[in-house]
Design a protein around this motif. Structure first.
Motif, PDB file in Angstrom:
ATOM      1  N   PHE A 284       0.846  -1.198   0.000  1.00  0.00           N
ATOM      2  CA  PHE A 284       0.000   0.000   0.000  1.00  0.00           C
ATOM      3  C   PHE A 284       0.883   1.250   0.000  1.00  0.00           C
ATOM      4  O   PHE A 284       0.623   2.211  -0.743  1.00  0.00           O
ATOM      5  N   GLU A 285       1.934   1.229   0.846  1.00  0.00           N
ATOM      6  CA  GLU A 285       2.839   2.381   0.934  1.00  0.00           C
ATOM      7  C   GLU A 285       3.619   2.545  -0.375  1.00  0.00           C
ATOM      8  O   GLU A 285       3.794   3.662  -0.875  1.00  0.00           O
ATOM      9  N   VAL A 286       4.094   1.422  -0.914  1.00  0.00           N
ATOM     10  CA  VAL A 286       4.822   1.477  -2.196  1.00  0.00           C
ATOM     11  C   VAL A 286       3.900   2.023  -3.290  1.00  0.00           C
ATOM     12  O   VAL A 286       4.292   2.888  -4.094  1.00  0.00           O
ATOM     13  N   GLY A 287       2.658   1.511  -3.299  1.00  0.00           N
ATOM     14  CA  GLY A 287       1.684   1.964  -4.297  1.00  0.00           C
ATOM     15  C   GLY A 287       1.442   3.450  -4.220  1.00  0.00           C
ATOM     16  O   GLY A 287       1.314   4.132  -5.263  1.00  0.00           O
ATOM     17  N   GLY A 288       1.407   3.983  -3.007  1.00  0.00           N
ATOM     18  CA  GLY A 288       1.198   5.418  -2.829  1.00  0.00           C
ATOM     19  C   GLY A 288       2.359   6.225  -3.363  1.00  0.00           C
ATOM     20  O   GLY A 288       2.152   7.275  -3.996  1.00  0.00           O
ATOM     21  N   ARG A 289       3.576   5.712  -3.143  1.00  0.00           N
ATOM     22  CA  ARG A 289       4.769   6.445  -3.618  1.00  0.00           C
ATOM     23  C   ARG A 289       4.857   6.479  -5.140  1.00  0.00           C
ATOM     24  O   ARG A 289       5.437   7.389  -5.718  1.00  0.00           O
ATOM     25  N   HIS A 290       4.270   5.468  -5.786  1.00  0.00           N
ATOM     26  CA  HIS A 290       4.390   5.372  -7.255  1.00  0.00           C
ATOM     27  C   HIS A 290       3.053   5.595  -7.969  1.00  0.00           C
ATOM     28  O   HIS A 290       2.946   5.313  -9.173  1.00  0.00           O
ATOM     29  N   ASN A 291       2.070   6.093  -7.214  1.00  0.00           N
ATOM     30  CA  ASN A 291       0.756   6.414  -7.800  1.00  0.00           C
ATOM     31  C   ASN A 291       0.173   5.245  -8.590  1.00  0.00           C
ATOM     32  O   ASN A 291      -0.286   5.400  -9.739  1.00  0.00           O
ATOM     33  N   LEU A 292       0.186   4.063  -7.992  1.00  0.00           N
ATOM     34  CA  LEU A 292      -0.282   2.864  -8.687  1.00  0.00           C
ATOM     35  C   LEU A 292      -1.796   2.707  -8.664  1.00  0.00           C
ATOM     36  O   LEU A 292      -2.359   1.953  -9.459  1.00  0.00           O
ATOM     37  N   GLY A 293      -2.477   3.384  -7.711  1.00  0.00           N
ATOM     38  CA  GLY A 293      -3.913   3.207  -7.573  1.00  0.00           C
ATOM     39  C   GLY A 293      -4.243   1.961  -6.752  1.00  0.00           C
ATOM     40  O   GLY A 293      -3.382   1.398  -6.070  1.00  0.00           O
ATOM     41  N   GLN A 294      -5.473   1.491  -6.828  1.00  0.00           N
ATOM     42  CA  GLN A 294      -5.922   0.354  -6.041  1.00  0.00           C
ATOM     43  C   GLN A 294      -6.686  -0.642  -6.906  1.00  0.00           C
ATOM     44  O   GLN A 294      -7.322  -0.270  -7.890  1.00  0.00           O
ATOM     45  N   LEU A 295      -6.620  -1.918  -6.503  1.00  0.00           N
ATOM     46  CA  LEU A 295      -7.391  -2.960  -7.180  1.00  0.00           C
ATOM     47  C   LEU A 295      -7.699  -4.039  -6.136  1.00  0.00           C
ATOM     48  O   LEU A 295      -6.880  -4.907  -5.855  1.00  0.00           O
TER      49      LEU A 295
END
Length: 883
Positions: A284-295
């Protein structure tokens, strides 16, 4: 005539009666009293659904010892009890009950369900408090609180609104612990981690527009359906050439970026990790840093949702099985390795917890954690033992925002309202009636309740009337000490500290006393699955509450686990019995008129000074130990004094005086016996309250109950160090003489001459004074003190002590003819055994055909009998020379 104790010590005869007497007399009650200093303990509220277990028994015994001690020291001592509503546990039990009745929570609706929950709680809840009474807890039951009490509920609502208004509470999508069975978010403290054997699946992800692929290792293949990236470490040369490119997600054929992030451990697995932001807190934290969004690819029951393609509707473990099969059949699965893993389980239902993204309410922790950390660093908060302060610090320094919403109905409902028309969020105590933004009346309250820890975090001050400025709050708060277990409680301690600092500007308690776990005799944690739990009530029924209490606090130190042995409980019951019988002896030899008089120290005998000086030291040391929370050490010192010094020595020393003709000496002995016994009962009362109160009621001159009597204090007038030195020397000599006689199996009735050889004038003076003790306690026929060994003869038993040698003529100890006769019989018996074993070992068939361990056993027997025979022959030879 002084009434004597019953002959037999039986705690069942008085424990319930005494507890009722204390409670009915109001001795547990505390009130605002400006003439006294307050001392406050808040009982960690057990679950309302719970039953007494050994952890509760240990925890509450320690609290009771502290509160009884402080009460006797003259403090206005408040120990406030209560129970926690235990959202998940209680709701689960009510749901189970409804299921058996053919009903369901959903069909009943919220209001009817809560009626059922309250009815169930009133009927079955709070049983643990009745059980605690059996243990002897002296808490103020008139102030008992429940976390769903009206006043406490008001406090919870107040804190939520205050934090929300300060922008410290927010609603958002974050990773939380989700129980698929209870269908609610749960706190970290409600997750139990268990080591389990799992697997690492190595899966290759093709790289777009390339012949290459990148391999990742995962413990949860089913979550790959929600992968949004692959991450590698920015310094990992193996993958630097593909950072910024795209991989193709196997089975799903979705393009996902390859990103560089320092979170990745280059040494684990392949050094490349799949990133699933909706199903892992780190991702979740990594996703936030790279603007990956959610699924999010799972439903609330841990089945795969519509975003999972052909795996939709499958349970997570069935999905894992199918995905692994498909990966293998399509050539994406490289290998499978066994892998030990720590898996989180729901504390209540034992279901494996799923980390999952969810829209929940959170508390921002960083602004609240800083003051809590500073309070410890400044010394405002102490941990006993100190080593746990490091865990407290580590937890605060690495704290994450706290998910406080729960998908339950039993608990404190969020004071949050939503407008269906414009989506406005309103946080308010009462239903606003209409939207504060658009004026619509189409509003509704949030269905969720607050995490149970949210309300228990306010326990130290909400129980005293906060947010109102009550007299009790101003007098009893902040509290003095929190006593609790180390295993899960940092989640609670931390929350109480930051909540108290935020709402009251003070730490909620000065000291935190942490207990260890009570394990079974093999060192295993007690659990239902192992079937090794021990019911404290069964122990109390068999041995009495005092014996259980004393067992739990002796041989134990703060923060350390302890093993529970029933044999120790039995030994402590024997200790209680010893005290009981010693009291009976004192009372039977006590003149009521004499008992009224004070001790005149001018006419004390040496043993009187010794015992008064010793109890004086024990009072000082035990008080100091208690002040340092060295409760087990204090208890052991009192135990040793009672058993070894008062019962085994002093009572025996004064018996000749009690039975003698010297009236003055007899009366002094009686007064000292009674005085020391009273101090013993006071010292022992916090540890063993029932037996001490019962005995106290039989002693003359006691107008008030022991529970409210004054704690004994050190008295300079009763310090007799020289007498202690002299009596201790005499006792040591007697112990050595007794040991020598015991080794030779000499019966006490056989008297012997004692010859002391010493040139030390101080020792000579002590020995002359101690002649009566040697006669009565060392079975001496007479004593002689010499400067040298001249004229001693050769046949003596020698004992060496400090600055002195003691000789006992052998002829005084042994009837030579009878001893020779006994040894001749022993010789004849050994000859028979040796003949048998030698015969066996000289038989070649036995030696060659018998099992090796059987032959070795016979050889050991031969050696043993030969050694015994050697000693018997030496002893016979020595005795015959002396005839």
């Amino acid at each position: 005539m002084i009434e004597n104790l019953p002959k037999t010590y039986d705690p069942k005869d008085f424990e319930d009666r005494i507890y009722k007497y204390w409670n009915d007399s109001g001795y547990f009650k505390a009130k605002v009293n400006k003439e006294k200093k307050p001392f406050t303990i808040m009982m960690p509220p057990p679950n309302v659904t719970g039953n007494l277990h050994m952890g509760h028994a240990l925890n509450n015994t320690i609290q009771d010892i502290l509160i009884r001690w402080k009460r006797m020291e003259g403090y206005e001592a408040l120990w406030l009890p209560g129970t926690d509503h235990a959202s998940i546990s209680t709701e689960a039990k009510v749901v189970e009950k409804l299921k058996k009745e053919g009903k369901s929570k959903e069909k009943l609706g919220r209001d009817k369900f809560l009626e059922e929950a309250w009815d169930w709680t009133k009927k079955y809840g709070g049983n643990i408090n009745n059980q605690l009474r059996k243990l002897g807890v002296s808490c103020d039951w008139s102030k008992e609180r429940f976390t769903l009490d009206e006043g406490l509920s008001d406090a919870v609502e107040e804190v939520f609104i205050r934090l929300y208004d300060k922008d410290l509470i927010y609603r958002g999508d974050r990773i939380i612990n989700w129980c698929p069975n209870c269908k609610t978010a749960i706190s970290d403290a409600e997750v139990e981690h268990e080591d389990s054997k799992g697997n690492l699946w190595y899966i290759k992800y093709p790289i777009k527009d390339s012949e290459e692929f990148i391999t990742i290792a995962t413990t949860r293949p089913e979550t790959m359906l929600g992968d949004l990236a692959i991450a590698v470490h920015p310094e990992d040369d193996r993958y630097s050439h593909i950072v910024g490119k795209y991989a193709i997600l196997p089975l799903v054929n979705r393009e996902i970026p390859i990103v560089a992030d320092e979170y990745v451990d280059m040494e684990f697995g392949t050094g490349a990790v799949k990133i699933t932001p909706s199903h892992d807190p780190n991702d979740f934290e990594v996703g936030g840093r790279h603007n990956l969004g959610q699924l999010k690819i799972m439903n609330d029951d841990a089945t795969i949702n519509e975003l999972g393609g052909k795996y939709e509707g499958l349970d997570r473990y069935e999905a894992r099985k199918r995905i692994v099969e498909d990966l293998e059949s399509e050539g994406y699965l490289l290998k499978i390795e066994e892998h030990a893993n720590s898996v989180g389980h729901c504390e209540r239902c034992k279901t494996v917890v799923e980390p999952i993204i969810s829209k929940q309410w959170f508390v921002k922790m960083e602004p609240l954690a800083k003051p809590a950390l500073k309070a410890y660093e400044n010394g405002e908060l102490n941990f006993i033992p100190e080593r746990f302060g490091k865990i407290y610090t580590h937890w605060l320094e690495n704290i994450r925002d706290w998910c406080i919403s729960r998908q339950l109905w039993w608990g404190h409902r969020l004071p949050v309202y939503y407008c269906r028309d414009c989506g406005e969020i309103m946080v308010t105590r009462e239903n606003p009636g209409k939207c504060t933004k658009c004026g619509s009346t189409n509003i509704y309250q949030d269905e969720d309740t607050l995490d149970t820890w949210f309300s228990s975090a306010l326990w130290p001050f909400s129980t005293l009337g906060w947010p109102e400025e009550t007299e009790e709050l101003n007098y009893f708060y902040p509290t003095d000490v929190l006593v609790t277990g180390y295993d899960i409680i940092f989640f609670w301690i931390v929350r109480m500290v930051f909540s108290a600092l935020e709402q009251t500007d003070e730490v909620p308690f000065k000291d935190v006393f942490l207990t260890g776990l009570v394990r079974d005799s093999e060192g295993r944690k007690m659990s239902k699955s192992l079937g090794n739990g021990i019911d404290p009530l069964e122990i109390i029924d068999k041995y009495g509450a005092d014996a259980l209490r004393f067992t739990l606090i002796t041989g134990n130190s703060p923060g350390n686990d302890m093993r529970f042995y029933t044999e120790r409980v039995e030994a402590n019951r024997n200790f209680a019995n010893k005290l009981w019988n010693a009291t009976r002896f004192v009372l039977m030899n006590l003149d009521e008129e004499v008992a009224k008089d004070e001790i005149d120290i001018k006419n004390l005998e040496e043993e009187d000074k010794w015992i008064l000086s010793r109890i004086n030291s024990v009072i000082s040391e035990a008080t100091e130990n208690l002040s340092k929370y060295e409760i087990g050490i204090a208890g052991q010192k009192i135990y040793d004094f009672v058993w070894d010094e008062y019962c085994d020595w002093y009572i025996e020393m004064v018996k000749p005086r009690l039975y003698g003709e010297n009236k003055e000496s007899k009366e002094i002995a009686q007064r000292v016996l009674l005085s020391v016994l009273k101090d013993i009962l006071k010292l022992l009362h916090p540890f063993m309250p029932f037996i001490t109160e019962e005995i106290w009621s039989y002693l003359p001159g006691n107008e008030e109950a022991l529970i409210i009597s004054s704690w004994p204090v050190y008295d300079e007038k009763h310090e007799f160090k020289q007498s202690e030195k002299r009596i201790t020397y005499i006792m040591n000599a007697i112990k050595n003489i007794r040991n020598a006689r015991a080794e030779m199996n000499v019966v006490p009735s056989r008297k012997a001459k004692l010859i002391f050889v010493t040139t030390d004038e101080e020792v000579k003076e002590i020995l002359k004074y101690g002649e009566g003790y040697f006669t009565n306690l060392a079975y001496a026929q007479e004593i002689e003190i010499k400067d040298n060994k001249d004229g001693l003869g050769e046949d003596n038993v020698a004992v060496v002590i400090d600055r002195c040698e003691i000789y006992i003529p052998l002829k005084d100890l042994i009837d030579f003819d009878k001893e020779i006769e006994r040894l001749e019989k022993e010789k004849e018996k050994l000859e028979g055994e040796l003949k048998r074993v030698r015969g066996k070992l000289s038989n070649d068939k036995f030696v060659s055909k018998a099992p090796k361990d059987v032959v070795d056993a016979e050889r050991e027997k031969q050696m043993k009998y030969e050694n015994m025979m050697k000693k018997v022959l030496e002893r016979l030879d020595s005795l015959k020379k002396n005839i």
